[in-house]
Motif scaffolding. Structure first.
Motif, PDB file in Angstrom:
ATOM      1  N   ALA A 253     -45.652 -37.948  -7.510  1.00 64.06           N
ATOM      2  CA  ALA A 253     -45.218 -36.555  -7.464  1.00 64.06           C
ATOM      3  C   ALA A 253     -45.607 -35.784  -8.715  1.00 64.06           C
ATOM      4  CB  ALA A 253     -43.712 -36.493  -7.258  1.00 64.06           C
ATOM      5  N   ASP A 254     -45.665 -36.459  -9.871  1.00 66.00           N
ATOM      6  CA  ASP A 254     -46.001 -35.769 -11.119  1.00 66.00           C
ATOM      7  C   ASP A 254     -47.424 -35.241 -11.127  1.00 66.00           C
ATOM      8  OD1 ASP A 254     -46.742 -38.524 -11.152  1.00 66.00           O
ATOM      9  OD2 ASP A 254     -47.238 -38.335 -13.282  1.00 66.00           O
ATOM     10  N   ARG A 255     -48.273 -35.760 -10.233  1.00 68.97           N
ATOM     11  CA  ARG A 255     -49.656 -35.290 -10.105  1.00 68.97           C
ATOM     12  C   ARG A 255     -49.882 -34.670  -8.729  1.00 68.97           C
ATOM     13  NH1 ARG A 255     -53.424 -34.259 -13.522  1.00 68.97           N
ATOM     14  NH2 ARG A 255     -55.078 -35.368 -12.406  1.00 68.97           N
ATOM     15  N   GLY A 256     -48.821 -34.200  -8.097  1.00 72.26           N
ATOM     16  CA  GLY A 256     -48.967 -33.589  -6.782  1.00 72.26           C
ATOM     17  C   GLY A 256     -49.444 -34.553  -5.723  1.00 72.26           C
ATOM     18  N   ASN A 257     -49.201 -35.872  -5.962  1.00 70.69           N
ATOM     19  CA  ASN A 257     -49.655 -36.917  -5.037  1.00 70.69           C
ATOM     20  C   ASN A 257     -51.169 -36.899  -4.837  1.00 70.69           C
ATOM     21  OD1 ASN A 257     -47.102 -38.099  -4.567  1.00 70.69           O
ATOM     22  ND2 ASN A 257     -46.605 -36.479  -3.109  1.00 70.69           N
ATOM     23  N   MET A 258     -51.901 -36.438  -5.839  1.00 66.29           N
ATOM     24  CA  MET A 258     -53.353 -36.523  -5.765  1.00 66.29           C
ATOM     25  C   MET A 258     -53.772 -37.992  -5.717  1.00 66.29           C
ATOM     26  SD  MET A 258     -55.032 -33.486  -8.068  1.00 66.29           S
ATOM     27  CE  MET A 258     -54.371 -34.047  -9.620  1.00 66.29           C
TER      28      MET A 258
ATOM     29  N   GLY B 262     -41.702 -36.196  -3.378  1.00 65.92           N
ATOM     30  CA  GLY B 262     -41.643 -34.967  -4.150  1.00 65.92           C
ATOM     31  C   GLY B 262     -41.979 -33.745  -3.329  1.00 65.92           C
ATOM     32  N   PRO B 263     -42.298 -32.629  -3.995  1.00 63.26           N
ATOM     33  CA  PRO B 263     -42.444 -31.352  -3.292  1.00 63.26           C
ATOM     34  C   PRO B 263     -43.741 -31.202  -2.497  1.00 63.26           C
ATOM     35  CG  PRO B 263     -42.839 -31.053  -5.643  1.00 63.26           C
ATOM     36  CD  PRO B 263     -42.337 -32.458  -5.469  1.00 63.26           C
ATOM     37  N   ASP B 264     -44.786 -31.988  -2.794  1.00 63.66           N
ATOM     38  CA  ASP B 264     -46.082 -31.818  -2.132  1.00 63.66           C
ATOM     39  C   ASP B 264     -46.475 -33.067  -1.347  1.00 63.66           C
ATOM     40  OD1 ASP B 264     -46.639 -29.218  -3.154  1.00 63.66           O
ATOM     41  OD2 ASP B 264     -47.214 -30.116  -5.072  1.00 63.66           O
ATOM     42  N   PHE B 265     -47.229 -32.836  -0.283  1.00 61.14           N
ATOM     43  CA  PHE B 265     -47.775 -33.955   0.492  1.00 61.14           C
ATOM     44  C   PHE B 265     -48.910 -34.615  -0.292  1.00 61.14           C
ATOM     45  CE2 PHE B 265     -51.037 -35.408   3.587  1.00 61.14           C
ATOM     46  CZ  PHE B 265     -50.328 -36.468   4.131  1.00 61.14           C
ATOM     47  N   CYS B 266     -49.953 -33.854  -0.575  1.00 63.99           N
ATOM     48  CA  CYS B 266     -51.091 -34.370  -1.340  1.00 63.99           C
ATOM     49  C   CYS B 266     -51.978 -33.192  -1.724  1.00 63.99           C
ATOM     50  CB  CYS B 266     -51.887 -35.392  -0.527  1.00 63.99           C
ATOM     51  SG  CYS B 266     -53.408 -35.946  -1.330  1.00 63.99           S
ATOM     52  N   ARG B 267     -52.187 -33.030  -3.022  1.00 65.74           N
ATOM     53  CA  ARG B 267     -52.986 -31.904  -3.512  1.00 65.74           C
ATOM     54  C   ARG B 267     -54.460 -32.255  -3.648  1.00 65.74           C
ATOM     55  NH1 ARG B 267     -49.507 -27.792  -5.143  1.00 65.74           N
ATOM     56  NH2 ARG B 267     -51.229 -26.713  -6.156  1.00 65.74           N
ATOM     57  N   GLY B 268     -54.897 -33.309  -2.942  1.00 63.24           N
ATOM     58  CA  GLY B 268     -56.315 -33.631  -2.893  1.00 63.24           C
ATOM     59  C   GLY B 268     -56.679 -34.881  -3.669  1.00 63.24           C
TER      60      GLY B 268
ATOM     61  N   ALA C 287     -47.848 -37.977  10.214  1.00 60.96           N
ATOM     62  CA  ALA C 287     -47.801 -37.438   8.859  1.00 60.96           C
ATOM     63  C   ALA C 287     -46.695 -36.400   8.763  1.00 60.96           C
ATOM     64  CB  ALA C 287     -49.137 -36.808   8.480  1.00 60.96           C
ATOM     65  N   SER C 288     -45.916 -36.460   7.695  1.00 64.72           N
ATOM     66  CA  SER C 288     -44.929 -35.428   7.378  1.00 64.72           C
ATOM     67  C   SER C 288     -45.413 -34.671   6.159  1.00 64.72           C
ATOM     68  CB  SER C 288     -43.555 -36.049   7.098  1.00 64.72           C
ATOM     69  OG  SER C 288     -42.944 -36.495   8.278  1.00 64.72           O
ATOM     70  N   VAL C 289     -45.573 -33.356   6.299  1.00 66.76           N
ATOM     71  CA  VAL C 289     -46.163 -32.546   5.234  1.00 66.76           C
ATOM     72  C   VAL C 289     -45.144 -31.560   4.688  1.00 66.76           C
ATOM     73  CG1 VAL C 289     -48.012 -30.956   4.614  1.00 66.76           C
ATOM     74  CG2 VAL C 289     -48.447 -32.776   6.279  1.00 66.76           C
ATOM     75  N   ASN C 290     -44.757 -31.778   3.452  1.00 61.22           N
ATOM     76  CA  ASN C 290     -43.997 -30.793   2.683  1.00 61.22           C
ATOM     77  C   ASN C 290     -44.925 -30.207   1.627  1.00 61.22           C
ATOM     78  OD1 ASN C 290     -41.300 -31.092   3.805  1.00 61.22           O
ATOM     79  ND2 ASN C 290     -41.254 -33.107   2.831  1.00 61.22           N
ATOM     80  N   GLY C 291     -44.782 -28.935   1.337  1.00 60.76           N
ATOM     81  CA  GLY C 291     -45.532 -28.338   0.243  1.00 60.76           C
ATOM     82  C   GLY C 291     -47.028 -28.297   0.491  1.00 60.76           C
ATOM     83  N   ALA C 292     -47.787 -28.585  -0.563  1.00 62.28           N
ATOM     84  CA  ALA C 292     -49.234 -28.398  -0.530  1.00 62.28           C
ATOM     85  C   ALA C 292     -49.963 -29.588   0.083  1.00 62.28           C
ATOM     86  CB  ALA C 292     -49.762 -28.152  -1.944  1.00 62.28           C
ATOM     87  N   ALA C 293     -50.941 -29.281   0.936  1.00 59.72           N
ATOM     88  CA  ALA C 293     -51.901 -30.251   1.450  1.00 59.72           C
ATOM     89  C   ALA C 293     -53.271 -29.620   1.230  1.00 59.72           C
ATOM     90  CB  ALA C 293     -51.654 -30.552   2.921  1.00 59.72           C
ATOM     91  N   ARG C 294     -53.926 -30.013   0.145  1.00 54.08           N
ATOM     92  CA  ARG C 294     -55.176 -29.385  -0.267  1.00 54.08           C
ATOM     93  C   ARG C 294     -56.333 -30.372  -0.163  1.00 54.08           C
ATOM     94  NH1 ARG C 294     -55.365 -25.046  -3.707  1.00 54.08           N
ATOM     95  NH2 ARG C 294     -56.944 -26.093  -5.012  1.00 54.08           N
TER      96      ARG C 294
END
Length: 243
Positions: free
Chosen positions: A26-31, A60-66, A105-112
């Motif tokens: 989560a600290d890296r946006g799940n990258m 955390g707040p994002d699914f995966c920011r890439g 897939a469950s998507v919260n927040g950003a999926a980039r």
């Protein structure tokens, strides 16, 4: 990343016939680093023989920011780029497609970028109303052809082309209209998957496998082979019951 670190960022939990896989960075946006992509692929390919569903989500707040550009792998030649950076991503998409049971897939927040493609590649995608999807690779003049390959069967060509070229971020309702998302949920998307998961886990595994097989293969077939495959899969399930 060390092996222990990777194990801690791709966590697999088995709950009866359900396999939960979480991206815990989560600290890296799940990258995802390339090593994490490999671990995620192995988790999907290594399901127990009695698994009926896979649930994929981000902590955390994002699914995966890439993909994490600081993933630690470098490549100098085109062949090295293909082997070290591209093939692992394609392998992940292939693992989801080849998985014998549904992947939710469950998507919260950003999926980039890779995150959007990963979410869309799954069989069912449940998004929180706050979820946001984008394919921003062209900001760096990188054609997101891998993401396109994962999404082109889900999203109409004109809509996918616009999403890639415009660099627009779209909300969950827009993603639903494009076919990128299956359901928009109020509140947390992870908890919102529970009713579907309960339904899947109450079904017979051969029926789930047949549905996944048909949806994977039939769109590539002409009408007559598609009908034959439908008949063969149904016949196999019925005969296994002694019908």
């Amino acid at each position: 990343m060390t092996d222990n670190t990777i194990a801690n960022t791709i966590a697999t939990t088995i709950q009866g016939s359900l396999v939960r896989i979480s991206i815990a960075r989560a600290d890296r946006g799940n990258m995802l680093t390339i090593c994490m992509i490999g671990a995620l692929t192995e988790a999907i390919r290594g399901l127990p023989h009695d698994a009926k569903a896979v649930h994929l989500y981000g902590e955390g707040p994002d699914f995966c920011r890439g993909r994490d550009p600081q993933g630690g792998l470098t490549a100098a030649t085109a062949l090295e780029v293909r082997e070290r950076l591209i093939e692992p991503i394609l392998g992940l998409y292939d693992a989801i497609s080849a998985c014998p049971v549904p992947v939710i897939a469950s998507v919260n927040g950003a999926a980039r970028g890779l995150g959007a493609a990963l979410a869309g590649a799954c069989d069912v995608t449940i998004a929180a109303r706050s979820a946001r999807f984008s394919l921003p690779e062209m900001e760096k003049d990188l054609p997101p052809t891998l993401a396109i390959s994962a999404l082109m069967r889900r999203v109409p060509t004109k809509a996918l082309t616009y999403l890639v070229l415009s660099l627009d971020e779209i909300d969950a309702d827009t993603a639903l209209g494009l076919g990128l998302v299956s359901l928009v949920a109020e509140g947390d998307a992870v908890r919102a998957a529970d009713p579907l998961i309960a339904t899947l886990c109450s079904r017979a595994r051969p029926a789930l496998v047949a549905v996944k097989d048909y949806l994977r293969v039939a769109p590539e077939l002409s009408p007559r082979p598609a009908r034959d495959l439908a008949a063969n899969l149904l016949a196999g399930v019925l005969s296994s019951r002694g019908a």
